[in-house]
Design a protein around this motif. Structure first.
Motif, PDB file in Angstrom:
ATOM      1  N   ALA A  39       0.842  -1.206   0.000  1.00 59.15           N
ATOM      2  CA  ALA A  39       0.000   0.000   0.000  1.00 59.15           C
ATOM      3  C   ALA A  39       0.877   1.255   0.000  1.00 59.15           C
ATOM      4  N   ARG A  40       1.983   1.211   0.716  1.00 59.73           N
ATOM      5  CA  ARG A  40       2.915   2.350   0.739  1.00 59.73           C
ATOM      6  C   ARG A  40       3.523   2.557  -0.652  1.00 59.73           C
ATOM      7  N   GLN A  41       3.880   1.480  -1.315  1.00 53.71           N
ATOM      8  CA  GLN A  41       4.419   1.595  -2.672  1.00 53.71           C
ATOM      9  C   GLN A  41       3.366   2.171  -3.618  1.00 53.71           C
ATOM     10  N   ALA A  42       2.117   1.768  -3.442  1.00 50.90           N
ATOM     11  CA  ALA A  42       1.029   2.326  -4.266  1.00 50.90           C
ATOM     12  C   ALA A  42       0.929   3.823  -4.060  1.00 50.90           C
ATOM     13  N   ALA A  43       1.021   4.276  -2.812  1.00 46.77           N
ATOM     14  CA  ALA A  43       0.941   5.710  -2.523  1.00 46.77           C
ATOM     15  C   ALA A  43       2.094   6.466  -3.180  1.00 46.77           C
ATOM     16  N   ILE A  44       3.286   5.892  -3.157  1.00 48.56           N
ATOM     17  CA  ILE A  44       4.449   6.530  -3.796  1.00 48.56           C
ATOM     18  C   ILE A  44       4.219   6.643  -5.300  1.00 48.56           C
ATOM     19  N   LEU A  45       3.820   5.543  -5.924  1.00 48.22           N
ATOM     20  CA  LEU A  45       3.646   5.524  -7.376  1.00 48.22           C
ATOM     21  C   LEU A  45       2.468   6.370  -7.843  1.00 48.22           C
ATOM     22  N   ASN A  46       1.426   6.460  -7.034  1.00 52.00           N
ATOM     23  CA  ASN A  46       0.252   7.251  -7.414  1.00 52.00           C
ATOM     24  C   ASN A  46       0.589   8.724  -7.610  1.00 52.00           C
ATOM     25  N   GLY A  47       1.667   9.190  -7.004  1.00 48.63           N
ATOM     26  CA  GLY A  47       2.080  10.581  -7.140  1.00 48.63           C
ATOM     27  C   GLY A  47       2.988  10.836  -8.334  1.00 48.63           C
ATOM     28  N   LEU A  48       3.221   9.835  -9.166  1.00 46.78           N
ATOM     29  CA  LEU A  48       4.154   9.969 -10.290  1.00 46.78           C
ATOM     30  C   LEU A  48       3.416   9.940 -11.620  1.00 46.78           C
ATOM     31  N   ASP A  49       4.016  10.558 -12.616  1.00 43.33           N
ATOM     32  CA  ASP A  49       3.490  10.471 -13.977  1.00 43.33           C
ATOM     33  C   ASP A  49       4.155   9.266 -14.646  1.00 43.33           C
ATOM     34  N   LEU A  50       3.409   8.199 -14.805  1.00 46.06           N
ATOM     35  CA  LEU A  50       3.942   6.966 -15.392  1.00 46.06           C
ATOM     36  C   LEU A  50       3.408   6.724 -16.798  1.00 46.06           C
ATOM     37  N   THR A  51       3.035   7.804 -17.463  1.00 44.98           N
ATOM     38  CA  THR A  51       2.574   7.706 -18.847  1.00 44.98           C
ATOM     39  C   THR A  51       3.681   7.096 -19.700  1.00 44.98           C
ATOM     40  N   GLY A  52       3.344   6.086 -20.468  1.00 41.20           N
ATOM     41  CA  GLY A  52       4.311   5.439 -21.351  1.00 41.20           C
ATOM     42  C   GLY A  52       5.118   4.338 -20.697  1.00 41.20           C
ATOM     43  N   PHE A  53       4.926   4.094 -19.420  1.00 41.21           N
ATOM     44  CA  PHE A  53       5.661   3.034 -18.729  1.00 41.21           C
ATOM     45  C   PHE A  53       4.978   1.695 -18.950  1.00 41.21           C
ATOM     46  N   GLN A  54       5.789   0.647 -19.007  1.00 42.70           N
ATOM     47  CA  GLN A  54       5.245  -0.706 -18.987  1.00 42.70           C
ATOM     48  C   GLN A  54       5.404  -1.249 -17.569  1.00 42.70           C
ATOM     49  N   PHE A  55       4.583  -2.205 -17.197  1.00 39.60           N
ATOM     50  CA  PHE A  55       4.556  -2.747 -15.847  1.00 39.60           C
ATOM     51  C   PHE A  55       4.843  -4.236 -15.926  1.00 39.60           C
ATOM     52  N   LEU A  56       5.951  -4.643 -15.289  1.00 36.58           N
ATOM     53  CA  LEU A  56       6.425  -6.020 -15.365  1.00 36.58           C
ATOM     54  C   LEU A  56       6.641  -6.579 -13.966  1.00 36.58           C
ATOM     55  N   CYS A  57       6.362  -7.861 -13.808  1.00 34.29           N
ATOM     56  CA  CYS A  57       6.389  -8.467 -12.487  1.00 34.29           C
ATOM     57  C   CYS A  57       6.926  -9.887 -12.544  1.00 34.29           C
ATOM     58  N   SER A  58       7.595 -10.289 -11.486  1.00 30.85           N
ATOM     59  CA  SER A  58       7.941 -11.694 -11.289  1.00 30.85           C
ATOM     60  C   SER A  58       6.648 -12.499 -11.215  1.00 30.85           C
ATOM     61  N   PRO A  59       6.649 -13.725 -11.729  1.00 30.27           N
ATOM     62  CA  PRO A  59       5.447 -14.548 -11.637  1.00 30.27           C
ATOM     63  C   PRO A  59       5.243 -15.189 -10.260  1.00 30.27           C
ATOM     64  N   GLN A  60       6.202 -15.033  -9.357  1.00 33.02           N
ATOM     65  CA  GLN A  60       6.080 -15.651  -8.040  1.00 33.02           C
ATOM     66  C   GLN A  60       4.994 -14.940  -7.228  1.00 33.02           C
ATOM     67  N   GLY A  61       4.229 -15.717  -6.485  1.00 34.33           N
ATOM     68  CA  GLY A  61       3.037 -15.231  -5.807  1.00 34.33           C
ATOM     69  C   GLY A  61       3.208 -13.982  -4.983  1.00 34.33           C
ATOM     70  N   ARG A  62       4.265 -13.898  -4.187  1.00 34.03           N
ATOM     71  CA  ARG A  62       4.454 -12.742  -3.306  1.00 34.03           C
ATOM     72  C   ARG A  62       4.665 -11.456  -4.106  1.00 34.03           C
ATOM     73  N   ALA A  63       5.364 -11.561  -5.228  1.00 33.28           N
ATOM     74  CA  ALA A  63       5.574 -10.383  -6.084  1.00 33.28           C
ATOM     75  C   ALA A  63       4.293 -10.033  -6.833  1.00 33.28           C
ATOM     76  N   PHE A  64       3.601 -11.048  -7.319  1.00 36.11           N
ATOM     77  CA  PHE A  64       2.371 -10.807  -8.072  1.00 36.11           C
ATOM     78  C   PHE A  64       1.304 -10.191  -7.176  1.00 36.11           C
ATOM     79  N   GLN A  65       1.218 -10.661  -5.930  1.00 40.40           N
ATOM     80  CA  GLN A  65       0.269 -10.077  -4.980  1.00 40.40           C
ATOM     81  C   GLN A  65       0.631  -8.617  -4.698  1.00 40.40           C
ATOM     82  N   THR A  66       1.903  -8.336  -4.512  1.00 43.28           N
ATOM     83  CA  THR A  66       2.359  -6.964  -4.288  1.00 43.28           C
ATOM     84  C   THR A  66       2.039  -6.096  -5.498  1.00 43.28           C
ATOM     85  N   ALA A  67       2.287  -6.610  -6.704  1.00 40.12           N
ATOM     86  CA  ALA A  67       2.005  -5.847  -7.915  1.00 40.12           C
ATOM     87  C   ALA A  67       0.529  -5.480  -8.004  1.00 40.12           C
TER      88      ALA A  67
END
Length: 186
Positions: A39-67
């Motif tokens: 949730a803290r990471q979401a708050a940090i990212l919500n304040g950024l302009d991420l236009t044009g960014f791609q979003f990539l994640c490890s397939p492992q459960g803990r990373a996917f849940q965090t993503a």
């Protein structure tokens, strides 16, 4: 080699992180603190302009849940890439760190990953991370794991990016890497 702008997140704290267990390819669920980390990471990212960014994640459960928690409101698509998985720890998967040999040196914590029987080791992890970075086509937000994050950041921003050893570094924060410089966003 130049790299695109990156935001790198480590998954939130897991039950096994809290127990001081080696995880590697195995998975354990996020703790309540791990949910707050995301949730803290979401708050940090919500304040950024991420236009044009791609979003990539490890397939492992803990990373996917965090993503899902950290990126769910800002990413139309989150793609998984197996190269973002955590370093393999072979026979030590699921084992408490307290029962493992502690190599001598300046960072015995990291050395355990290198000597894990049947583990991946840092040389192979670096090859995997370099191949991943070479395939990036533009600015990206990456959700990964502690050791994989360290390797990616050291490749992009140099050894100074990971000079302070910490067992749980990166949970609840975001690393911003641009033009070879790393900045910690908290």
């Amino acid at each position: 080699m130049t790299f695109p702008e990156l935001y790198i997140l480590r998954h939130g704290e897991t039950e096994w992180n809290a127990e001081n267990r080696m995880q590697g390819a195995l998975n354990s669920p996020l703790t309540d603190k791990g949910l707050r980390d995301a949730a803290r990471q979401a708050a940090i990212l919500n304040g950024l302009d991420l236009t044009g960014f791609q979003f990539l994640c490890s397939p492992q459960g803990r990373a996917f849940q965090t993503a899902g928690l950290a990126l769910g409101r800002i990413a139309a698509d989150i793609h998984t890439d197996d190269r973002l998985r955590e370093i393999g720890v072979g026979d030590w998967s699921g084992v408490l760190r307290d029962g493992l040999p502690v190599p001598e040196g300046k960072d015995p914590f990291m050395a355990q990953y290198e000597i894990a029987p049947s583990g991946e080791g840092f040389a192979r992890l670096e090859v995997r991370c370099r191949a991943f970075l070479a395939d990036l086509t533009g600015p990206s937000v990456l959700v990964t794991h502690g050791i994989t994050s360290r390797m990616l950041r050291s490749i992009v921003a140099g050894e100074g990016a990971v000079s302070v050893p910490t067992i749980h570094g990166g949970q609840g924060c975001v690393y911003h890497l641009k033009d070879g410089v790393q900045k910690l966003l908290e």
